[in-house]
Design a protein around this motif. Structure first.
Motif, PDB file in Angstrom:
ATOM      1  N   THR A  21       0.019  -4.679  13.360  1.00  9.84           N
ATOM      2  CA  THR A  21       1.130  -4.847  14.208  1.00  9.84           C
ATOM      3  C   THR A  21       1.028  -4.655  15.648  1.00  9.84           C
ATOM      4  OG1 THR A  21       2.038  -2.842  13.492  1.00  9.84           O
ATOM      5  CG2 THR A  21       2.679  -4.817  12.142  1.00  9.84           C
ATOM      6  N   GLU A  22       0.096  -3.787  15.850  1.00  9.81           N
ATOM      7  CA  GLU A  22      -0.083  -3.431  17.189  1.00  9.81           C
ATOM      8  C   GLU A  22      -1.652  -2.717  17.451  1.00  9.81           C
ATOM      9  OE1 GLU A  22      -0.496  -0.033  18.786  1.00  9.81           O
ATOM     10  OE2 GLU A  22       0.033   1.016  17.245  1.00  9.81           O
ATOM     11  N   PRO A  23      -2.201  -2.980  18.610  1.00  7.05           N
ATOM     12  CA  PRO A  23      -3.744  -2.881  18.704  1.00  7.05           C
ATOM     13  C   PRO A  23      -4.241  -1.435  18.443  1.00  7.05           C
ATOM     14  CG  PRO A  23      -2.673  -3.489  20.973  1.00  7.05           C
ATOM     15  CD  PRO A  23      -1.538  -3.455  20.028  1.00  7.05           C
ATOM     16  N   HIS A  24      -3.561  -0.394  18.994  1.00  6.22           N
ATOM     17  CA  HIS A  24      -4.066   0.862  19.104  1.00  6.22           C
ATOM     18  C   HIS A  24      -3.896   1.709  17.670  1.00  6.22           C
ATOM     19  CE1 HIS A  24      -4.953  -0.158  22.847  1.00  6.22           C
ATOM     20  NE2 HIS A  24      -4.044   0.135  23.552  1.00  6.22           N
ATOM     21  N   VAL A  25      -3.674   0.998  16.489  1.00  9.20           N
ATOM     22  CA  VAL A  25      -3.618   1.886  15.236  1.00  9.20           C
ATOM     23  C   VAL A  25      -5.075   2.030  15.099  1.00  9.20           C
ATOM     24  CG1 VAL A  25      -1.723   0.525  14.483  1.00  9.20           C
ATOM     25  CG2 VAL A  25      -4.057  -0.191  13.816  1.00  9.20           C
ATOM     26  N   PRO A  26      -5.423   3.147  13.991  1.00 11.61           N
ATOM     27  CA  PRO A  26      -6.783   3.627  13.721  1.00 11.61           C
ATOM     28  C   PRO A  26      -7.627   2.265  13.481  1.00 11.61           C
ATOM     29  CG  PRO A  26      -5.187   4.978  12.651  1.00 11.61           C
ATOM     30  CD  PRO A  26      -4.392   3.895  13.198  1.00 11.61           C
ATOM     31  N   VAL A  27      -8.879   2.557  13.844  1.00  6.86           N
ATOM     32  CA  VAL A  27      -9.878   1.326  13.938  1.00  6.86           C
ATOM     33  C   VAL A  27      -9.988   0.657  12.562  1.00  6.86           C
ATOM     34  CG1 VAL A  27     -12.091   0.486  14.413  1.00  6.86           C
ATOM     35  CG2 VAL A  27     -10.999   2.296  16.085  1.00  6.86           C
ATOM     36  N   TYR A  28     -10.105   1.535  11.681  1.00  6.77           N
ATOM     37  CA  TYR A  28     -10.261   1.224  10.167  1.00  6.77           C
ATOM     38  C   TYR A  28      -9.394   0.017   9.526  1.00  6.77           C
ATOM     39  CZ  TYR A  28     -10.947   1.093   5.033  1.00  6.77           C
ATOM     40  OH  TYR A  28     -11.460   0.813   3.762  1.00  6.77           O
ATOM     41  N   LEU A  29      -8.103   0.369  10.185  1.00  4.87           N
ATOM     42  CA  LEU A  29      -7.163  -0.555   9.538  1.00  4.87           C
ATOM     43  C   LEU A  29      -7.061  -1.925  10.283  1.00  4.87           C
ATOM     44  CD1 LEU A  29      -3.889   1.658   9.904  1.00  4.87           C
ATOM     45  CD2 LEU A  29      -5.176   1.319   8.037  1.00  4.87           C
ATOM     46  N   HIS A  30      -7.832  -2.275  11.267  1.00  2.00           N
ATOM     47  CA  HIS A  30      -8.143  -3.552  11.615  1.00  2.00           C
ATOM     48  C   HIS A  30      -9.009  -4.462  10.801  1.00  2.00           C
ATOM     49  CE1 HIS A  30      -6.421  -3.254  16.032  1.00  2.00           C
ATOM     50  NE2 HIS A  30      -6.993  -1.921  16.014  1.00  2.00           N
ATOM     51  N   HIS A  31      -9.844  -3.792   9.849  1.00  2.00           N
ATOM     52  CA  HIS A  31     -10.659  -4.387   8.951  1.00  2.00           C
ATOM     53  C   HIS A  31     -10.349  -4.351   7.639  1.00  2.00           C
ATOM     54  CE1 HIS A  31     -13.368  -4.630  12.538  1.00  2.00           C
ATOM     55  NE2 HIS A  31     -13.125  -3.255  12.835  1.00  2.00           N
ATOM     56  N   TYR A  32      -9.147  -3.735   7.314  1.00  2.00           N
ATOM     57  CA  TYR A  32      -8.643  -3.388   6.207  1.00  2.00           C
ATOM     58  C   TYR A  32      -7.886  -4.556   5.577  1.00  2.00           C
ATOM     59  CZ  TYR A  32      -6.488  -1.095   1.989  1.00  2.00           C
ATOM     60  OH  TYR A  32      -6.054  -0.865   0.847  1.00  2.00           O
ATOM     61  N   ASP A  33      -8.526  -5.354   4.455  1.00  2.00           N
ATOM     62  CA  ASP A  33      -7.735  -6.428   3.923  1.00  2.00           C
ATOM     63  C   ASP A  33      -7.656  -6.464   2.608  1.00  2.00           C
ATOM     64  OD1 ASP A  33     -10.344  -6.998   3.564  1.00  2.00           O
ATOM     65  OD2 ASP A  33     -10.672  -8.554   5.220  1.00  2.00           O
ATOM     66  N   LEU A  34      -7.252  -7.625   1.867  1.00  6.61           N
ATOM     67  CA  LEU A  34      -7.360  -7.888   0.695  1.00  6.61           C
ATOM     68  C   LEU A  34      -8.752  -7.807  -0.111  1.00  6.61           C
ATOM     69  CD1 LEU A  34      -4.759 -10.811   0.284  1.00  6.61           C
ATOM     70  CD2 LEU A  34      -4.565  -8.652  -0.809  1.00  6.61           C
ATOM     71  N   ASP A  35      -9.693  -8.394   0.773  1.00  4.69           N
ATOM     72  CA  ASP A  35     -11.231  -8.165  -0.018  1.00  4.69           C
ATOM     73  C   ASP A  35     -11.433  -6.762   0.040  1.00  4.69           C
ATOM     74  OD1 ASP A  35     -13.490  -9.610  -0.404  1.00  4.69           O
ATOM     75  OD2 ASP A  35     -14.296  -8.421   1.097  1.00  4.69           O
ATOM     76  N   THR A  36     -11.246  -5.777   1.096  1.00  6.34           N
ATOM     77  CA  THR A  36     -11.592  -4.325   1.168  1.00  6.34           C
ATOM     78  C   THR A  36     -10.906  -3.641  -0.136  1.00  6.34           C
ATOM     79  OG1 THR A  36     -11.752  -4.461   3.557  1.00  6.34           O
ATOM     80  CG2 THR A  36     -11.656  -2.186   2.301  1.00  6.34           C
ATOM     81  N   LEU A  37      -9.588  -4.220  -0.182  1.00  5.84           N
ATOM     82  CA  LEU A  37      -8.809  -3.614  -1.430  1.00  5.84           C
ATOM     83  C   LEU A  37      -9.441  -3.771  -2.920  1.00  5.84           C
ATOM     84  CD1 LEU A  37      -6.169  -2.247  -2.578  1.00  5.84           C
ATOM     85  CD2 LEU A  37      -5.143  -4.453  -2.514  1.00  5.84           C
ATOM     86  N   GLU A  38      -9.698  -5.088  -2.956  1.00  2.27           N
ATOM     87  CA  GLU A  38     -10.356  -5.500  -4.360  1.00  2.27           C
ATOM     88  C   GLU A  38     -11.567  -4.754  -4.545  1.00  2.27           C
ATOM     89  OE1 GLU A  38     -11.793  -9.345  -6.945  1.00  2.27           O
ATOM     90  OE2 GLU A  38     -12.232  -9.363  -4.402  1.00  2.27           O
ATOM     91  N   GLU A  39     -12.614  -4.410  -3.417  1.00  4.81           N
ATOM     92  CA  GLU A  39     -13.745  -3.607  -3.562  1.00  4.81           C
ATOM     93  C   GLU A  39     -13.375  -2.441  -3.886  1.00  4.81           C
ATOM     94  OE1 GLU A  39     -16.295  -1.344  -0.434  1.00  4.81           O
ATOM     95  OE2 GLU A  39     -16.063  -3.357   0.114  1.00  4.81           O
ATOM     96  N   GLN A  40     -12.383  -1.839  -3.392  1.00  8.91           N
ATOM     97  CA  GLN A  40     -12.067  -0.466  -3.676  1.00  8.91           C
ATOM     98  C   GLN A  40     -11.467  -0.346  -5.102  1.00  8.91           C
ATOM     99  OE1 GLN A  40     -12.783   2.230  -1.778  1.00  8.91           O
ATOM    100  NE2 GLN A  40     -13.826   1.051  -0.429  1.00  8.91           N
ATOM    101  N   SER A  41     -10.866  -1.018  -5.463  1.00 10.14           N
ATOM    102  CA  SER A  41     -10.244  -1.310  -7.001  1.00 10.14           C
ATOM    103  C   SER A  41     -11.326  -1.135  -8.023  1.00 10.14           C
ATOM    104  CB  SER A  41      -9.377  -2.414  -7.200  1.00 10.14           C
ATOM    105  OG  SER A  41     -10.124  -3.731  -7.320  1.00 10.14           O
ATOM    106  N   ALA A  42     -12.461  -1.342  -7.559  1.00 11.54           N
ATOM    107  CA  ALA A  42     -13.559  -1.371  -8.832  1.00 11.54           C
ATOM    108  C   ALA A  42     -13.546   0.214  -9.331  1.00 11.54           C
ATOM    109  CB  ALA A  42     -14.942  -1.728  -8.007  1.00 11.54           C
ATOM    110  N   ALA A  43     -13.558   0.993  -8.387  1.00 13.07           N
ATOM    111  CA  ALA A  43     -13.344   2.442  -8.860  1.00 13.07           C
ATOM    112  C   ALA A  43     -12.480   2.875  -9.845  1.00 13.07           C
ATOM    113  CB  ALA A  43     -13.203   3.421  -7.609  1.00 13.07           C
ATOM    114  N   CYS A  44     -11.385   2.121  -9.616  1.00 14.01           N
ATOM    115  CA  CYS A  44      -9.991   2.198 -10.486  1.00 14.01           C
ATOM    116  C   CYS A  44     -10.426   1.507 -11.858  1.00 14.01           C
ATOM    117  CB  CYS A  44      -8.836   1.722  -9.988  1.00 14.01           C
ATOM    118  SG  CYS A  44      -8.237   2.747  -8.581  1.00 14.01           S
ATOM    119  N   TYR A  45     -10.944   0.633 -11.784  1.00 18.65           N
ATOM    120  CA  TYR A  45     -11.445  -0.091 -13.151  1.00 18.65           C
ATOM    121  C   TYR A  45     -12.391   0.814 -13.789  1.00 18.65           C
ATOM    122  CZ  TYR A  45      -8.811  -4.396 -12.133  1.00 18.65           C
ATOM    123  OH  TYR A  45      -7.989  -5.344 -11.831  1.00 18.65           O
TER     124      TYR A  45
END
Length: 442
Positions: free
Chosen positions: A318-342
């Motif tokens: 929503t605004e440019p100066h949030v932590p850098v990682y959030l600019h790249h955090y998306d559904l694809d990243t969420l799916e990758e991270q969900s592998a640990a839960c499975y």
């Protein structure tokens, strides 16, 4: 830059300035002045020095770059830049060899200011911007929004480089830039202090992340807490909440304090109405990871579904100066991270399918990320009901090579889990034993 590299290569070769002068048939007093940045050695003599030091064309390339680059003069005294641990920069020669150059933090600050680090850091946009940053480092009262934006751009490049290089190559440059920024904060005008603190908080978070990837728990927590403090002083609620997520991640990755993972992540999203939606989704994902490790699988997958819906509703920050990682955090990243839960929920086959897709779509130059995902895939294969110890061990060897190259303790942590799985399920398997020996020797 030519002088800094010349001095490094000469010292590494064990030569005095006089001995190098004899070897290259060049006046040693001029070598001394060149190393101090006072003169540029003529091209013909640089070629002779390059040959004498077996530099594979690195000195010649730097000399050519010096002719093309604008000259920017900075006073020799860099007050406040610590002469502590040096900064290591990896430079590529024409024949593809990597030369690791060690320079002091004082020299690093100078070279950063003059835009001379274009081969390893983002180049300054133009001569005017180079002069602006140089003046600011020399006189912190000159710091303005353009100078601060430059350091933000450099940080974004560090995040991109981390996926390729891993923590070993990046940590010291990041720590040196924190020194530079902290000195600027001390002398900046009041209007620029909060923006500087915001950037400092993000650099400190990066330092914490790099220490985490190196497996250094105390340093990771120390820098993460410092980042949280700077964020709070700057009034940056987004960063302060993000640091709670980071501490949850450290508790998960390094201390195995699974209740703390849930508690930190829940605290991060407690006041969700005022937070960046992507940050709320990330906190939910981290909390889900903790719940999976505690055996609360239904709650875990409910939170993952919530995080996914939030990211679908808010694909951009929503605004440019949030932590850098959030600019790249998306559904694809969420799916990758969900592998640990499975995997934690006993569904290793689902984790295998997810990780195989992610690796197939990963850019080839993202070496560290490729190694980490490969290590996680190896563990999932070893835990899968489809028994394939040969493949698990083969993947483990691939990831171990990346761990050696990047220094990533996160990869090694996954590989230790793999080793235990292989030895427990297939104690007499030849490939499992070979992998065990390789890991022990690494």
């Amino acid at each position: 830059m030519l002088g800094v590299v010349l001095r490094h290569l000469r010292t590494q070769a064990g030569l005095s300035q006089r001995a190098l002068g004899r070897a290259a048939l060049y006046d040693h007093t001029r070598i001394c002045r060149a190393e101090q940045g006072e003169i540029l050695i003529p091209v013909e003599q640089v070629q002779a020095l390059d040959t004498a030091l077996r530099a594979s064309g690195l000195l010649v390339a730097l000399r050519a770059a010096a002719d093309a680059a604008p000259v920017s003069v900075l006073s020799a005294g860099q007050a406040g830049i610590h002469d502590g641990e040096p900064v290591m920069l990896d430079m590529q020669t024409a024949d593809g060899r990597t030369v690791r150059v060690t320079i002091s933090r004082r020299d690093f600050a100078h070279l950063l200011a003059t835009g001379a680090l274009g081969s390893v850091l983002p180049a300054l946009g133009n001569t005017e911007e180079a002069q602006r940053v140089a003046r600011a480092i020399d006189e912190p009262a000159r710091v303005d929004a353009q100078v601060i934006d430059y350091f933000r751009r450099v940080l974004a490049e560090h995040y991109a480089a981390d996926k390729m290089l891993g923590p070993r190559s990046l940590l010291r440059p990041v720590l040196a830039q924190i020194d530079v920024l902290d000195e600027l904060r001390r002398g900046a005008r009041a209007a620029q202090v909060e923006p500087l603190l915001q950037v400092l908080a993000q650099y400190a978070e990066m330092a914490g992340w790099l220490h985490q990837d190196l497996g250094e728990v105390h340093a990771a927590m120390t820098w993460s807490r410092r980042a949280a403090e700077w964020a709070q002083v700057a009034g940056d609620d987004q960063m302060a909440s993000y640091m709670l997520v980071r501490q949850a991640n450290i508790a998960c990755a390094l201390t195995d304090d699974h209740p703390a993972v849930v508690q930190y992540a829940a605290a991060a999203r407690r006041k969700a109405s005022g937070l960046e939606p992507k940050l709320v989704a990330l906190a939910a994902q981290q909390q889900a990871r903790g719940l999976a490790l505690l055996g609360e699988y239904a709650k875990c997958f409910t939170l993952l579904d919530q995080a996914g819906q939030t990211l679908r509703d808010h694909p951009e920050v929503t605004e440019p100066h949030v932590p850098v990682y959030l600019h790249h955090y998306d559904l694809d990243t969420l799916e990758e991270q969900s592998a640990a839960c499975y995997r934690a929920a006993g569904r290793a086959d689902a984790a295998v399918a997810i990780l195989e897709r992610k690796i197939a779509n990963l850019a080839g130059n993202l070496t560290r990320d490729h190694g980490h995902l490969t290590a996680k895939l190896a563990v999932a294969v070893a835990q899968s009901p489809q028994t394939d110890p040969d493949r698990a061990a083969h993947l483990g060897h691939q990831a171990l090579n990346v761990a050696r190259q990047t220094g990533s303790a996160r990869i090694r942590r996954e590989l230790r889990t793999l080793d235990m799985e292989l030895l427990e399920r297939w104690p007499g398997h030849a490939e499992a034993r070979v992998f065990h020996d390789a890991l022990a020797a690494a």
